[in-house]
Design a protein around this motif. Sequence first.
Motif, PDB file in Angstrom:
ATOM      1  N   UNK A 119       0.853  -1.076   0.097  1.00  0.00           N
ATOM      2  CA  UNK A 119      -0.152  -0.020   0.004  1.00  0.00           C
ATOM      3  C   UNK A 119       0.802   1.204  -0.036  1.00  0.00           C
ATOM      4  N   UNK A 120       1.933   1.177   0.809  1.00  0.00           N
ATOM      5  CA  UNK A 120       2.852   2.379   0.659  1.00  0.00           C
ATOM      6  C   UNK A 120       3.285   2.511  -0.469  1.00  0.00           C
ATOM      7  N   UNK A 121       3.866   1.432  -1.248  1.00  0.00           N
ATOM      8  CA  UNK A 121       4.579   1.632  -2.564  1.00  0.00           C
ATOM      9  C   UNK A 121       3.711   2.233  -3.562  1.00  0.00           C
ATOM     10  N   UNK A 122       2.383   1.698  -3.503  1.00  0.00           N
ATOM     11  CA  UNK A 122       1.413   2.416  -4.570  1.00  0.00           C
ATOM     12  C   UNK A 122       1.241   3.689  -4.024  1.00  0.00           C
ATOM     13  N   UNK A 123       1.100   4.177  -2.700  1.00  0.00           N
ATOM     14  CA  UNK A 123       0.800   5.723  -2.538  1.00  0.00           C
ATOM     15  C   UNK A 123       2.234   6.493  -2.883  1.00  0.00           C
TER      16      UNK A 123
ATOM     17  N   UNK B  28      -3.331  10.507  -6.045  1.00  0.00           N
ATOM     18  CA  UNK B  28      -4.124   9.888  -7.156  1.00  0.00           C
ATOM     19  C   UNK B  28      -4.996   8.607  -6.664  1.00  0.00           C
ATOM     20  N   UNK B  29      -4.449   8.030  -5.599  1.00  0.00           N
ATOM     21  CA  UNK B  29      -5.036   6.961  -4.998  1.00  0.00           C
ATOM     22  C   UNK B  29      -6.105   7.382  -3.620  1.00  0.00           C
TER      23      UNK B  29
ATOM     24  N   UNK C 297       1.998  -0.035 -10.550  1.00  0.00           N
ATOM     25  CA  UNK C 297       1.644   0.839  -9.070  1.00  0.00           C
ATOM     26  C   UNK C 297       1.438   2.355  -9.464  1.00  0.00           C
ATOM     27  N   UNK C 298       1.665   2.764 -10.783  1.00  0.00           N
ATOM     28  CA  UNK C 298       1.527   4.347 -11.156  1.00  0.00           C
ATOM     29  C   UNK C 298       0.198   4.210 -11.891  1.00  0.00           C
ATOM     30  N   UNK C 299      -0.610   3.483 -11.818  1.00  0.00           N
ATOM     31  CA  UNK C 299      -1.787   3.503 -12.576  1.00  0.00           C
ATOM     32  C   UNK C 299      -2.774   4.584 -12.313  1.00  0.00           C
ATOM     33  N   UNK C 300      -2.944   4.605 -11.121  1.00  0.00           N
ATOM     34  CA  UNK C 300      -3.824   5.743 -10.457  1.00  0.00           C
ATOM     35  C   UNK C 300      -3.400   7.136 -10.865  1.00  0.00           C
TER      36      UNK C 300
END
Length: 338
Positions: free
Chosen positions: A31-35, A41-42, A239-242
């Motif tokens: 979750x932190x990586x995606x943020x 954007x998340x 993980x950059x999709x958002x």
Amino acid sequence: MSGDRLSIGSVDVEPALVLAPMSGVTDQAFRRLVRECSGDAVGLVVSEFISIEGLTRNDIKTHRMLRYDAGEHPISIQIFGSDIDRMAEAAALVQATGVDIVDINCGCPAPKVVRKGGGAELLRRITHLERILRQVRRELSIPLTLKIRTGWDEESINCVEVAQMAESVGVELVAVHGRTRMQLYHGASDWDRIGEVKRAVSIPVLGSGDVVSVATARERLERSGADGLLIGRGAMANPWIFRQIVASRRGLEVPAPTVTERLAALRRYRDLLDEIYPTKVTAARLRGMTCRTVKGFPGSAHLREAVTRTRSADELIAVLDEFESRPQAPARASGAAA
Ligand SMILES: Cc1cc2nc3c(=O)[nH]c(=O)nc-3n(C[C@H](O)[C@H](O)[C@H](O)COP(=O)(O)O)c2cc1C
């Protein structure tokens, strides 16, 4: 426009793009990586599903799954199980951690979960599910949400009925994965059925299934009229999709991340995993993520094979370093990031 923002009870989610719950994946590190990759954007992140049995029996490993850090708000924690009292007790434990939302899993197809009456099995026991939701709702002061599939199988599609029941007992959002339990992950997610749920209730509805790019995000939202999107495997591969989806809404073009950026993200993920897991777990999770991430790289078959053979995170990072130092290392990966 749908997808811009939504409110789940008192919690504002902006944009209405949500990291989907994924067992074995959406732990604190991922979750932190995606943020870090997608920033604001998340709109919301959801934990992996967490067993109410483990929570209420004070299992240490299960309680560790509740960890999150302050930068993760708004965050939803998902629980699964079937016993009414334990479900309410577990929901209260989750609320006490200070999270924003409690989500109940009503879609997991795994035999070990459904055999015990949890996950998608609850779609076949609506009266029991209603009792669970009523009791949990009484226990909580924060929003309660529900994640469902379209039904158990094609002969028993009941997502509209379940969503209406959930709304009637005070559930504040329903997320629908557009497959039946029997489909598991085969076939395509049915966004027309997600649209039927959207039109049948007044609470917000999130759609889930096969959003893997800017184009699929736009198409699924338009087709279903859903209030927002849950993105699962698309975020694992990218993980950059958002960030890419939000940028495209603003008319900006965001190039697919370079191979260097992708490898840097994998190294960062390793550090984030190291903060919460013993080395063996770090190695296993990093291996899985690396294999998915490098899928679009030219020559990825060899790289994946080498990654699969590694026995530690150090070995794996060394394989990535070696790959990156090769003169023919490509600038950009194709495929998943588009
Ligand atoms: C590895 C994996 C684990 C999952 N675990 C959960 C889970 O714990 N709880 C849940 O509600 N859904 C879970 N799902 C389903 C996803 O949340 C999502 O609904 C589904 O994958 C379809 O969306 P996608 O195509 O964006 O991945 C999982 C999916 C995957 C691929």
